[in-house]
Design a protein around this motif. Structure first.
Motif, PDB file in Angstrom:
ATOM      1  N   UNK A 113       0.832  -1.202   0.000  1.00  0.00           N
ATOM      2  CA  UNK A 113       0.000   0.000   0.000  1.00  0.00           C
ATOM      3  C   UNK A 113       0.875   1.264   0.000  1.00  0.00           C
ATOM      4  N   UNK A 114       0.657   2.120  -0.998  1.00  0.00           N
ATOM      5  CA  UNK A 114       1.297   3.433  -1.034  1.00  0.00           C
ATOM      6  C   UNK A 114       0.307   4.498  -0.564  1.00  0.00           C
ATOM      7  N   UNK A 115      -0.932   4.423  -1.075  1.00  0.00           N
ATOM      8  CA  UNK A 115      -2.042   5.273  -0.626  1.00  0.00           C
ATOM      9  C   UNK A 115      -3.287   4.393  -0.488  1.00  0.00           C
ATOM     10  N   UNK A 116      -4.116   4.709   0.508  1.00  0.00           N
ATOM     11  CA  UNK A 116      -5.351   3.936   0.740  1.00  0.00           C
ATOM     12  C   UNK A 116      -6.348   4.880   1.389  1.00  0.00           C
ATOM     13  N   UNK A 117      -7.318   5.366   0.592  1.00  0.00           N
ATOM     14  CA  UNK A 117      -8.263   6.372   1.075  1.00  0.00           C
ATOM     15  C   UNK A 117      -9.678   5.875   0.835  1.00  0.00           C
ATOM     16  N   UNK A 118     -10.522   5.918   1.846  1.00  0.00           N
ATOM     17  CA  UNK A 118     -11.922   5.533   1.712  1.00  0.00           C
ATOM     18  C   UNK A 118     -12.823   6.739   1.977  1.00  0.00           C
ATOM     19  N   UNK A 131     -25.587   3.035   1.796  1.00  0.00           N
ATOM     20  CA  UNK A 131     -24.349   2.817   2.556  1.00  0.00           C
ATOM     21  C   UNK A 131     -23.187   2.384   1.657  1.00  0.00           C
ATOM     22  N   UNK A 132     -23.087   3.020   0.506  1.00  0.00           N
ATOM     23  CA  UNK A 132     -22.012   2.691  -0.431  1.00  0.00           C
ATOM     24  C   UNK A 132     -20.737   3.446  -0.062  1.00  0.00           C
ATOM     25  N   UNK A 133     -19.619   2.813  -0.396  1.00  0.00           N
ATOM     26  CA  UNK A 133     -18.305   3.377  -0.084  1.00  0.00           C
ATOM     27  C   UNK A 133     -17.428   3.416  -1.332  1.00  0.00           C
ATOM     28  N   UNK A 134     -16.534   4.393  -1.363  1.00  0.00           N
ATOM     29  CA  UNK A 134     -15.482   4.461  -2.374  1.00  0.00           C
ATOM     30  C   UNK A 134     -14.151   4.074  -1.736  1.00  0.00           C
ATOM     31  N   UNK A 135     -13.307   3.453  -2.541  1.00  0.00           N
ATOM     32  CA  UNK A 135     -11.914   3.244  -2.181  1.00  0.00           C
ATOM     33  C   UNK A 135     -11.043   3.733  -3.323  1.00  0.00           C
ATOM     34  N   UNK A 136     -10.108   4.621  -3.035  1.00  0.00           N
ATOM     35  CA  UNK A 136      -9.048   4.970  -3.976  1.00  0.00           C
ATOM     36  C   UNK A 136      -7.736   4.506  -3.372  1.00  0.00           C
ATOM     37  N   UNK A 137      -6.985   3.737  -4.127  1.00  0.00           N
ATOM     38  CA  UNK A 137      -5.750   3.155  -3.598  1.00  0.00           C
ATOM     39  C   UNK A 137      -4.646   3.221  -4.644  1.00  0.00           C
TER      40      UNK A 137
END
Length: 383
Positions: free
Chosen positions: A351-356, A367-373
């Motif tokens: 993992x370099x970046x992990x943002x939710x 209750x949906x979520x985004x993940x950018x990694x």
């Protein structure tokens, strides 16, 4: 004089022997060539030397069998193949849809193909991928103009005359540009063709902002110039590839033509489209790409096992130290913790970046979520 008179008969005999030997070897070469290599001298493109087909295959279209049956190599055993036979690939699911397959493979050999883009794409999406080859010329615009030259093409809408519009609801690029405002029905990437709309501003921020990573910040995690080639999976109209090209980085974009000529549009911009579904093995060798990007496409609509295989395929094609930019992956909140987070971690990325963050465009009740990694294939011990 005696010497010369005695040697002439012997010399004449030798000459006759060598002339006869030369004539014999030429005749033998001609015989062997005509017997074993006749396919190179007498072409017959409408018949195929194939290995005997199974009894069940007799119900399949003849052109499908011609395109996909095992075929003998004209020169015999080939060490590179490890065989004397070549087997053209075709999706295993093709034969599960005999009626659609028969329609797809029905045409005049050496003639024009049917205008059947909708049929061919449905076959592909059902699993008939790669589609079998055909021996006919595809539908094409009657008078296609030359492309807009680079770099103007990167942000230009091409002429309507570059597309065969039969398969699409819209019959012009202007209709595609307007449909985000005029069309209520859902379409994939409905506003993508409007290059003066949201596309114009994608990935332009100089700094990352939460889920929205900037290209500069992503490239800044590597040595300058070390990100050179890559892939964008499900890249819409290839704006990501265009942004990277402006930075001298070559990106190939996979896309389908879901109610719009996405592949034509990508090519018209001067970047490379790849007509490929998410089910197909990525057509790149192991450890070769610097970066793989995907926005929205890789999400919870994909069956879990298929997605797991796909993530390992991304890992496979990345070189050690290569980056996987998973851009706005979405799912239900509990799935991220229980399913997709562990799935991504199981592949072996660092993992370099992990943002939710919350995905609210369809309402908070879902209750949906985004993940950018941003994930790295390790430089060491990646195997």
């Amino acid at each position: 004089m005696d010497f010369h008179s005695n040697s002439n008969p012997k010399s004449l005999t030798n000459n006759l022997f060598f002339i006869s030997l030369l004539l014999f070897t030429n005749l033998l070469t001609l015989f062997l060539s005509s017997t074993y290599y006749s396919s190179t001298c007498t072409p017959n493109f409408t018949t195929t030397t194939t290995v005997t087909a199974d009894e069940d295959d007799k119900t399949l279209p003849p052109e499908f069998l011609a395109a996909t049956s095992a075929q003998r190599l004209p020169l015999g055993f080939n060490r590179n193949f490890g065989s004397d036979t070549v087997r053209p690939p075709a999706g295993s699911a093709c034969t599960l849809f005999p009626e659609e397959l028969r329609r797809f493979m029905s045409y005049s050999v050496n003639g024009s193909c049917p205008d059947d883009e909708l049929l061919s794409q449905k076959l592909l999406l059902k699993g008939c991928e790669p589609l079998p080859r055909r021996r006919c010329r595809p539908a094409a615009p009657p008078e296609s103009p030359p492309p807009v030259p680079l770099p103007s093409s990167l942000w230009s809408t091409p002429s309507d005359d570059t597309v065969v519009w039969t398969a699409y609801t819209c019959k012009s690029y202007q209709c595609l540009i307007d449909r985000s405002r005029t069309q209520k029905a859902f379409d994939d990437c409905k506003d993508c063709f409007d290059l003066n709309g949201r596309e114009k501003h994608r990935w332009t921020n100089p700094k990352s902002n939460g889920l929205d990573f900037s290209i500069e910040d992503v490239l800044g995690t590597r040595e300058p110039g070390s990100i050179r080639i890559g892939l964008d999976i499900g890249g819409g109209v290839a704006t990501f590839a265009v942004r990277m090209r402006e930075r001298n980085i070559t990106i190939v974009t996979t896309s389908l033509n879901l109610n719009g000529p996405f592949n034509n549009f990508i090519a018209s911009r001067g970047v490379v489209p790849l007509y490929l579904s998410i089910s197909q093995r990525l057509p790149f060798f192991d450890n070769t790409l610097d970066i793989v990007h995907s926005m929205h496409v890789l999400s919870n609509w994909i069956p879990e096992t298929l997605l797991h295989f796909l993530l390992f395929d991304v890992y496979r094609v990345l070189r050690p130290g290569g980056l996987f930019w998973l851009d706005h992956f979405f799912c239900v909140g509990e799935q991220l913790e229980k399913v997709y987070g562990p799935m991504i971690e199981s592949v072996g990325f660092k993992k370099v970046k992990w943002v939710t963050g919350r995905k609210l465009d369809r309402g908070p009740q879902l209750q949906e979520m985004y993940l950018s990694a941003l994930l790295e294939k390790p430089f060491k011990d990646s195997w």
